[in-house]
Design an enzyme around this catalytic site. Structure first.
Site, PDB file in Angstrom:
ATOM      1  N   HIS A  75      36.460  44.327  44.148  1.00  0.00           N
ATOM      2  CA  HIS A  75      36.843  45.723  43.845  1.00  0.00           C
ATOM      3  C   HIS A  75      36.992  46.397  45.084  1.00  0.00           C
ATOM      4  O   HIS A  75      37.717  47.376  45.535  1.00  0.00           O
ATOM      5  CB  HIS A  75      36.043  46.571  42.696  1.00  0.00           C
ATOM      6  CG  HIS A  75      35.981  46.056  41.438  1.00  0.00           C
ATOM      7  ND1 HIS A  75      34.874  45.356  40.919  1.00  0.00           N
ATOM      8  CD2 HIS A  75      36.900  45.778  40.402  1.00  0.00           C
ATOM      9  CE1 HIS A  75      35.004  44.787  39.515  1.00  0.00           C
ATOM     10  NE2 HIS A  75      36.282  45.109  39.142  1.00  0.00           N
ATOM     11  N   MET A  77      37.633  47.932  35.454  1.00  0.00           N
ATOM     12  CA  MET A  77      36.794  48.039  34.347  1.00  0.00           C
ATOM     13  C   MET A  77      35.417  48.640  34.720  1.00  0.00           C
ATOM     14  O   MET A  77      34.561  48.420  33.961  1.00  0.00           O
ATOM     15  CB  MET A  77      37.003  46.909  33.419  1.00  0.00           C
ATOM     16  CG  MET A  77      38.462  46.747  32.943  1.00  0.00           C
ATOM     17  SD  MET A  77      38.617  46.001  31.186  1.00  0.00           S
ATOM     18  CE  MET A  77      37.561  44.497  31.441  1.00  0.00           C
ATOM     19  N   ASP A  82      42.904  37.953  39.057  1.00  0.00           N
ATOM     20  CA  ASP A  82      43.847  38.031  37.960  1.00  0.00           C
ATOM     21  C   ASP A  82      45.318  37.771  38.219  1.00  0.00           C
ATOM     22  O   ASP A  82      46.176  38.573  38.213  1.00  0.00           O
ATOM     23  CB  ASP A  82      43.618  39.434  37.259  1.00  0.00           C
ATOM     24  CG  ASP A  82      42.130  39.479  36.836  1.00  0.00           C
ATOM     25  OD1 ASP A  82      41.877  38.997  35.861  1.00  0.00           O
ATOM     26  OD2 ASP A  82      41.403  39.990  37.426  1.00  0.00           O
TER      27      ASP A  82
END
Lengths: 281, 281
Positions: free
Chosen positions: B37, B30, B150
């Site tokens: 990331h 996102m 996550d």
């Protein structure tokens, strides 16, 4: 012609052809092939380089009270028909292996699935959507071809493919009918001789009403009543008769845009569907 | 490095590379990229020939009361970071165009999505599942890499990919932490200085409890209580603290198989998640 049961093998077959620049055409079926299916295969032959047909009676699109167990199967006959028609590979997954016992994922379409067959078969399109995506991910087609007899199914699949950006072009083939007009269906074999004759009230009334609507001789309300009376008088037990917009599947009271008359009727224990598209002139 | 906004163009880019025999690695994000990331991008570089990163703040995984509008965005900084890390293409779809206004299709996972974050964010994983499938169908990766922060998201995506037979291999990268142990998150920037300090109670208690559990000094019940007390004493408002089986995500009362302690806590208005995997020795 290859007969392939494993996902990784059909995928490898497809990828190999794609690497050669071939276009893969796909006709998903539940087997017991009739001329309706074969017309889709013919169309796939025209539109692509390699044709794959799947034969899989998908358990998740049958409700517990429906005809999963007795749904007709004849793999040997299907194999011959595919071979004669020039199919390159049959994908024939094992029903017991194709779904994981603890599978918990569904592809759900919430708008077009609601009415018509979705109203009386509330979990049907969830099963259809999920298996079509599984099949696409197994076969990796460029083009997939569906029959217009399942008009709502086509609309739902087109919507799913659009919404999820599937890299598959959806084409359709028209309803193929017996010489007396009954829409071909694997389920027609369930019908007794009398039921088979009575079932002609479906297609006869659809064609008559199409003519009357085009000639503006009747209203939508009249049309529904006439079809209902014709079929009921022939002993049919109506699940639904609806006149809907051809794109949105929303029920119509007037004949403004292209419409579809869609019908589901029981003759005896056999549920038949049929439809007719009427373009606004 | 290419920046591609259109689905047909990213797909063409990917297909062209595939036809050359290249393996496509994909890191969906996102945006507002941090070292978490970037570690996934590094892994993608190792595992594949061509790396595509998507930057898309997916509206369907935010509830109306959540932080969609204020979610941090900095495309220029993300672009530079990707370029430095050797990314081949950024897929950067337009939020207004990526979903059709009348989209009606969802990919739904019904088991692993239920607990943990799914309990307090009931439509979150429906949005995640749907966008991941859309992204896969846009980018056509061979491999996709997700972060273990996550944890539940990874489990849900793996399940969806398995159940729907997606031809994509799912890999994961470990949680990357700040020097003081706080799990990296784009949402950390919301934290005030005090909240940022207090939030360390999450990772400190997770690491301490892991040690205690491995050394068999405490029970699962004790573990939950100690973490709860530590975080609450630091001003955190607990959404959940759960100890679950690492595979099934089912809550555990005893430490039999590999477990995960998963936590979601508000500090001020900012919801943070963290987890720690503890293998049964």
């Amino acid at each position: 012609m290859k007969i392939i049961k494993q996902i990784d093998k059909i995928r490898a077959f497809s990828v190999e052809k794609k690497m050669q620049g071939k276009i893969i055409g796909f006709v998903p079926t539940m087997g017991f092939l009739h001329e309706g299916h074969l017309s889709l295969i013919d169309k796939a032959k025209k539109e692509s380089d390699i044709v794959i047909v799947s034969i899989f009676v998908n358990p998740t699109q049958f409700a517990p009270n429906e005809d999963l167990e007795k749904y007709p199967r004849d793999f040997e006959s299907d194999r011959k028909a595919c071979e004669l028609r020039g199919v390159d590979a049959i994908f024939y997954p094992d029903a017991k292996e194709y779904y994981y016992p603890d599978a918990s994922t569904w592809v759900i379409e919430n708008e077009l699935s609601k009415g018509l067959c979705g109203a009386s078969r509330p979990e049907h399109f969830r099963g259809v959507g999920t298996v079509v995506i599984k099949l696409f991910n197994s076969v990796l087609p460029d083009i997939a071809i569906f029959g217009e007899k399942d008009y709502q199914q086509v609309a739902v699949i087109k919507r799913i493919v659009r919404d999820l950006n599937f890299p598959v072009k959806i084409l359709t083939g028209p309803i193929i009918r017996e010489s007396d007009g009954l829409a071909m269906s694997s389920r027609n074999k369930y019908l007794s001789k009398t039921e088979r004759e009575n079932a002609l009230s479906i297609n006869k009334s659809l064609f008559a009403i199409k003519k009357a609507l085009i000639e503006k001789k009747i209203t939508i309300k009249d049309a529904l009543k006439i079809i209902e009376d014709n079929i009921t008088d022939s002993g049919g037990c109506i699940d639904y008769i609806k006149i809907v917009d051809a794109e949105t599947l929303i029920e119509q009271n007037t004949f403004k845009n292209t419409i579809v008359i869609a019908v589901a009727v029981f003759f005896g224990k056999t549920r038949l569907i049929d439809n007719i598209i009427i373009e606004r002139i």
